[in-house]
Design a protein around this motif. Structure first.
Motif, PDB file in Angstrom:
ATOM      1  N   ASP A  80       0.824  -1.219   0.000  1.00 32.67           N
ATOM      2  CA  ASP A  80       0.000   0.000   0.000  1.00 32.67           C
ATOM      3  C   ASP A  80       0.855   1.265   0.000  1.00 32.67           C
ATOM      4  O   ASP A  80       0.509   2.264  -0.629  1.00 32.67           O
ATOM      5  CB  ASP A  80      -0.928  -0.001   1.224  1.00 32.67           C
ATOM      6  N   PHE A  81       1.972   1.211   0.707  1.00 41.07           N
ATOM      7  CA  PHE A  81       2.846   2.370   0.751  1.00 41.07           C
ATOM      8  C   PHE A  81       3.712   2.475  -0.497  1.00 41.07           C
ATOM      9  O   PHE A  81       4.288   3.535  -0.764  1.00 41.07           O
ATOM     10  CB  PHE A  81       3.730   2.319   2.001  1.00 41.07           C
ATOM     11  N   GLY A  82       3.845   1.395  -1.240  1.00 42.85           N
ATOM     12  CA  GLY A  82       4.624   1.415  -2.479  1.00 42.85           C
ATOM     13  C   GLY A  82       6.107   1.615  -2.260  1.00 42.85           C
ATOM     14  O   GLY A  82       6.802   2.142  -3.158  1.00 42.85           O
ATOM     15  N   THR A  83       6.597   1.234  -1.118  1.00 45.17           N
ATOM     16  CA  THR A  83       8.019   1.409  -0.838  1.00 45.17           C
ATOM     17  C   THR A  83       8.846   0.271  -1.433  1.00 45.17           C
ATOM     18  O   THR A  83       8.360  -0.846  -1.619  1.00 45.17           O
ATOM     19  CB  THR A  83       8.252   1.455   0.685  1.00 45.17           C
ATOM     20  N   GLU A  84      10.087   0.561  -1.754  1.00 45.98           N
ATOM     21  CA  GLU A  84      10.981  -0.462  -2.293  1.00 45.98           C
ATOM     22  C   GLU A  84      11.486  -1.323  -1.141  1.00 45.98           C
ATOM     23  O   GLU A  84      11.990  -0.808  -0.149  1.00 45.98           O
ATOM     24  CB  GLU A  84      12.160   0.204  -3.007  1.00 45.98           C
ATOM     25  N   LEU A  85      11.360  -2.662  -1.308  1.00 45.30           N
ATOM     26  CA  LEU A  85      11.676  -3.582  -0.223  1.00 45.30           C
ATOM     27  C   LEU A  85      13.130  -4.035  -0.278  1.00 45.30           C
ATOM     28  O   LEU A  85      13.659  -4.277  -1.373  1.00 45.30           O
ATOM     29  CB  LEU A  85      10.768  -4.817  -0.291  1.00 45.30           C
ATOM     30  N   PRO A  86      13.774  -4.167   0.884  1.00 50.07           N
ATOM     31  CA  PRO A  86      15.133  -4.736   0.911  1.00 50.07           C
ATOM     32  C   PRO A  86      15.112  -6.202   0.457  1.00 50.07           C
ATOM     33  O   PRO A  86      14.068  -6.849   0.411  1.00 50.07           O
ATOM     34  CB  PRO A  86      15.528  -4.617   2.390  1.00 50.07           C
ATOM     35  N   VAL A  87      16.309  -6.701   0.158  1.00 48.18           N
ATOM     36  CA  VAL A  87      16.419  -8.085  -0.330  1.00 48.18           C
ATOM     37  C   VAL A  87      15.912  -9.072   0.711  1.00 48.18           C
ATOM     38  O   VAL A  87      15.188 -10.034   0.386  1.00 48.18           O
ATOM     39  CB  VAL A  87      17.883  -8.391  -0.704  1.00 48.18           C
ATOM     40  N   MET A  88      16.270  -8.885   1.984  1.00 44.03           N
ATOM     41  CA  MET A  88      15.838  -9.804   3.040  1.00 44.03           C
ATOM     42  C   MET A  88      14.323  -9.845   3.140  1.00 44.03           C
ATOM     43  O   MET A  88      13.715 -10.919   3.269  1.00 44.03           O
ATOM     44  CB  MET A  88      16.435  -9.376   4.391  1.00 44.03           C
ATOM     45  N   THR A  89      13.694  -8.686   3.086  1.00 39.51           N
ATOM     46  CA  THR A  89      12.238  -8.620   3.201  1.00 39.51           C
ATOM     47  C   THR A  89      11.566  -9.297   2.012  1.00 39.51           C
ATOM     48  O   THR A  89      10.584 -10.027   2.170  1.00 39.51           O
ATOM     49  CB  THR A  89      11.785  -7.165   3.298  1.00 39.51           C
ATOM     50  N   GLN A  90      12.093  -9.067   0.816  1.00 41.77           N
ATOM     51  CA  GLN A  90      11.518  -9.700  -0.363  1.00 41.77           C
ATOM     52  C   GLN A  90      11.655 -11.224  -0.308  1.00 41.77           C
ATOM     53  O   GLN A  90      10.729 -11.955  -0.684  1.00 41.77           O
ATOM     54  CB  GLN A  90      12.208  -9.155  -1.623  1.00 41.77           C
ATOM     55  N   MET A  91      12.803 -11.681   0.177  1.00 45.00           N
ATOM     56  CA  MET A  91      12.992 -13.132   0.334  1.00 45.00           C
ATOM     57  C   MET A  91      11.979 -13.707   1.321  1.00 45.00           C
ATOM     58  O   MET A  91      11.407 -14.791   1.090  1.00 45.00           O
ATOM     59  CB  MET A  91      14.419 -13.428   0.823  1.00 45.00           C
ATOM     60  N   LEU A  92      11.746 -12.988   2.423  1.00 43.91           N
ATOM     61  CA  LEU A  92      10.798 -13.444   3.429  1.00 43.91           C
ATOM     62  C   LEU A  92       9.379 -13.490   2.864  1.00 43.91           C
ATOM     63  O   LEU A  92       8.643 -14.466   3.084  1.00 43.91           O
ATOM     64  CB  LEU A  92      10.848 -12.528   4.646  1.00 43.91           C
ATOM     65  N   ILE A  93       8.987 -12.470   2.136  1.00 46.48           N
ATOM     66  CA  ILE A  93       7.634 -12.431   1.564  1.00 46.48           C
ATOM     67  C   ILE A  93       7.460 -13.539   0.517  1.00 46.48           C
ATOM     68  O   ILE A  93       6.415 -14.197   0.459  1.00 46.48           O
ATOM     69  CB  ILE A  93       7.357 -11.042   0.955  1.00 46.48           C
ATOM     70  N   ASP A  94       8.481 -13.757  -0.302  1.00 49.70           N
ATOM     71  CA  ASP A  94       8.410 -14.834  -1.306  1.00 49.70           C
ATOM     72  C   ASP A  94       8.275 -16.202  -0.632  1.00 49.70           C
ATOM     73  O   ASP A  94       7.486 -17.056  -1.062  1.00 49.70           O
ATOM     74  CB  ASP A  94       9.648 -14.812  -2.195  1.00 49.70           C
ATOM     75  N   ALA A  95       9.051 -16.386   0.455  1.00 50.88           N
ATOM     76  CA  ALA A  95       8.965 -17.656   1.180  1.00 50.88           C
ATOM     77  C   ALA A  95       7.596 -17.822   1.830  1.00 50.88           C
ATOM     78  O   ALA A  95       7.023 -18.915   1.829  1.00 50.88           O
ATOM     79  CB  ALA A  95      10.055 -17.711   2.245  1.00 50.88           C
ATOM     80  N   SER A  96       7.052 -16.730   2.357  1.00 48.88           N
ATOM     81  CA  SER A  96       5.722 -16.786   2.963  1.00 48.88           C
ATOM     82  C   SER A  96       4.652 -17.121   1.925  1.00 48.88           C
ATOM     83  O   SER A  96       3.753 -17.925   2.180  1.00 48.88           O
ATOM     84  CB  SER A  96       5.410 -15.443   3.631  1.00 48.88           C
ATOM     85  N   HIS A  97       4.756 -16.500   0.746  1.00 48.39           N
ATOM     86  CA  HIS A  97       3.784 -16.771  -0.331  1.00 48.39           C
ATOM     87  C   HIS A  97       3.870 -18.234  -0.775  1.00 48.39           C
ATOM     88  O   HIS A  97       2.835 -18.888  -0.977  1.00 48.39           O
ATOM     89  CB  HIS A  97       4.063 -15.834  -1.509  1.00 48.39           C
ATOM     90  N   VAL A 128      12.106 -10.952  12.170  1.00 49.59           N
ATOM     91  CA  VAL A 128      11.933  -9.632  12.793  1.00 49.59           C
ATOM     92  C   VAL A 128      12.715  -8.560  12.035  1.00 49.59           C
ATOM     93  O   VAL A 128      12.183  -7.473  11.720  1.00 49.59           O
ATOM     94  CB  VAL A 128      12.381  -9.695  14.269  1.00 49.59           C
ATOM     95  N   ILE A 129      13.983  -8.837  11.713  1.00 50.34           N
ATOM     96  CA  ILE A 129      14.810  -7.851  11.007  1.00 50.34           C
ATOM     97  C   ILE A 129      14.235  -7.576   9.620  1.00 50.34           C
ATOM     98  O   ILE A 129      14.156  -6.416   9.172  1.00 50.34           O
ATOM     99  CB  ILE A 129      16.261  -8.362  10.898  1.00 50.34           C
ATOM    100  N   ALA A 130      13.812  -8.640   8.912  1.00 53.23           N
ATOM    101  CA  ALA A 130      13.278  -8.464   7.558  1.00 53.23           C
ATOM    102  C   ALA A 130      11.993  -7.642   7.564  1.00 53.23           C
ATOM    103  O   ALA A 130      11.740  -6.870   6.616  1.00 53.23           O
ATOM    104  CB  ALA A 130      13.016  -9.834   6.928  1.00 53.23           C
ATOM    105  N   LEU A 131      11.171  -7.768   8.607  1.00 51.12           N
ATOM    106  CA  LEU A 131       9.921  -7.011   8.663  1.00 51.12           C
ATOM    107  C   LEU A 131      10.131  -5.567   9.116  1.00 51.12           C
ATOM    108  O   LEU A 131       9.394  -4.660   8.687  1.00 51.12           O
ATOM    109  CB  LEU A 131       8.935  -7.707   9.616  1.00 51.12           C
ATOM    110  N   PHE A 132      11.106  -5.323   9.960  1.00 50.32           N
ATOM    111  CA  PHE A 132      11.289  -3.984  10.497  1.00 50.32           C
ATOM    112  C   PHE A 132      12.178  -3.099   9.622  1.00 50.32           C
ATOM    113  O   PHE A 132      12.127  -1.866   9.752  1.00 50.32           O
ATOM    114  CB  PHE A 132      11.857  -4.051  11.916  1.00 50.32           C
ATOM    115  N   MET A 133      12.989  -3.676   8.760  1.00 45.22           N
ATOM    116  CA  MET A 133      13.828  -2.844   7.884  1.00 45.22           C
ATOM    117  C   MET A 133      13.003  -1.925   6.991  1.00 45.22           C
ATOM    118  O   MET A 133      13.288  -0.721   6.891  1.00 45.22           O
ATOM    119  CB  MET A 133      14.745  -3.746   7.041  1.00 45.22           C
TER     120      MET A 133
END
Length: 415
Positions: A212-229, A400-405
């Motif tokens: 919703d915020f349209g922010t660019e995600l760090p690599v760790m966060t993107q990896m976490l979201i892909d794994a969650s999906h 935690v780090i991937a979500l808070f970055m």
């Protein structure tokens, strides 16, 4: 008169295959020993006629039907039955009466059904070992051969006591290993469920906020979201993959080569393979020592010990030892060549053969290795606990780090 087909060895080690007439198997073995032969295998040839005769001699009509049951007899129940039968025999009760007493005490199930069949076979003229051999789901080859040796030597109560002690020690070791592994397994399952819940339900909500915020995600966060999906989409893969792996291993083990490769690989796993190797040595040595002390021929002892090992690597090694002994060698030499045990076991077996106390030496080997298994299992459990803490802490920390970055980056942009 029944005819028995037997295999034996003479004083020179030459194998002999002949038949002999005798009233019972014990009488046949006695006649063969009087000829100066060493019996390795004996079996009645006119079994069909014998069964027919027994069926006609039985009184009271057809055999009683037992209750419906699935699977074999639980080791705990068989252990209790053996101890009770040993006690009744020490008290001087006839074997048939002892079996009827124990049959009446049993709850409906596989053991009760087996005892009903054994009682009826004995009433029809069979010996205890013959009746038990017809119930393989309840009484294995080790059990039957020890009972047969006790009948031949007239010391059934002593053999049953040894058998009860053997079963109790085997169950004790098994319970200790299983009890030690319950805690780490339970922690792994619970922790895995918590992490899976976070990945499936919590992470997607954060992913929606970031989108919703349209922010660019760090690599760790993107990896976490892909794994969650992936986990939310293919969760059934994680559920069924252990089952598929188990079925695959079963299919591989159907082939002798595949079974040997799998068992050899398991024995090479650090610490776990060592525990398995020592537990197999303890079990087979105690089995062989119990059989030798009961008067079972050495070649038959090796075959039964091979069957109780449960590992293709050890089974192949015992086949080599069996062949070497048939050719006239001692047990220690081929045992050393197989390299399945360390030098201590080989030396103790060698001393046991020289002094005529092989059963005692095998008992001592089993005692030593059972103690080592307990120590190794305790070490494994103590090692698993810190490993679990590190792994789970690392997984939670990564989440935690991937979500808070992205949140920190978003707050900085807003400020």
């Amino acid at each position: 008169m029944p005819v028995f087909q037997y295999e034996a060895m003479d004083n020179t080690g030459l194998e002999i295959k002949e038949t002999i007439e005798a009233g019972s198997e014990a009488e046949a073995q006695q006649k063969i020993k009087e000829k100066g032969f060493f019996v390795t295998r004996i079996q009645e040839t006119d079994r069909k006629k014998k069964k027919k005769g027994k069926g006609e001699a039985k009184k009271g009509g057809p055999r009683k039907k037992g209750t419906f049951s699935i699977g074999g007899v639980r080791p705990k129940h068989l252990c209790t039955f053996t101890r009770q039968l040993s006690t009744l025999q020490d008290a001087g009760l006839p074997i048939l009466r002892s079996l009827r007493i124990l049959e009446g005490q049993q709850k409906p199930g596989p053991l009760k059904n087996a005892l009903m069949a054994v009682v009826e076979d004995i009433e029809g003229g069979s010996t205890l070992s013959e009746a038990m051999s017809r119930q393989p789901k309840a009484f294995d080859k080790l059990y039957v051969n020890m009972v047969k040796a006790g009948e031949a030597g007239g010391a059934l109560e002593i053999i049953l006591r040894r058998l009860a002690e053997f079963k109790e020690k085997s169950q004790s070791l098994k319970r200790k290993v299983q009890g030690a592994m319950i805690y780490p397994c339970a922690v792994i399952v619970i922790a895995g469920g918590i992490v899976a819940g976070i990945m499936i339900y919590i992470v997607p909500k954060f992913a929606k906020i970031f989108e919703d915020f349209g922010t660019e995600l760090p690599v760790m966060t993107q990896m976490l979201i892909d794994a969650s999906h992936w986990l939310a989409t293919y969760w059934y893969f994680l559920v069924f993959s252990p089952i598929l792996m188990w079925i695959t291993l079963k299919l591989i083990r159907k082939n002798k080569t595949g079974e040997f490769i799998v068992d050899w690989t398991v024995l090479k796993v650090p610490l776990l393979g060592l525990i398995l190797r020592k537990s197999i040595i303890a079990r087979t040595c105690r089995t062989m020592g119990t059989l030798i002390a009961s008067g079972v021929p050495i070649l038959e002892c090796i075959i039964i010990s091979r069957d109780t090992s449960g590992n293709a690597v050890f089974a192949r090694a015992y086949d080599q030892i069996y062949s070497a002994i048939r050719e006239g060698e001692s047990m220690a030499i081929p045992l050393k060549e197989t390299k399945i045990t360390d030098d201590m076991v080989v030396n103790m077996v060698d001393v046991g053969e020289e002094t005529g106390a092989l059963d005692t030496m095998l008992y001592k080997v089993a005692d030593v290795y059972e103690e080592e298994v307990e120590v190794l299992v305790e070490a494994l459990v103590n090692m698993i606990e810190p490993i679990m803490v590190v792994v789970l802490g690392g997984a939670v920390g990564f989440i935690v780090i991937a979500l808070f970055m992205p949140l920190i980056k978003l707050l900085n942009d807003l400020s």
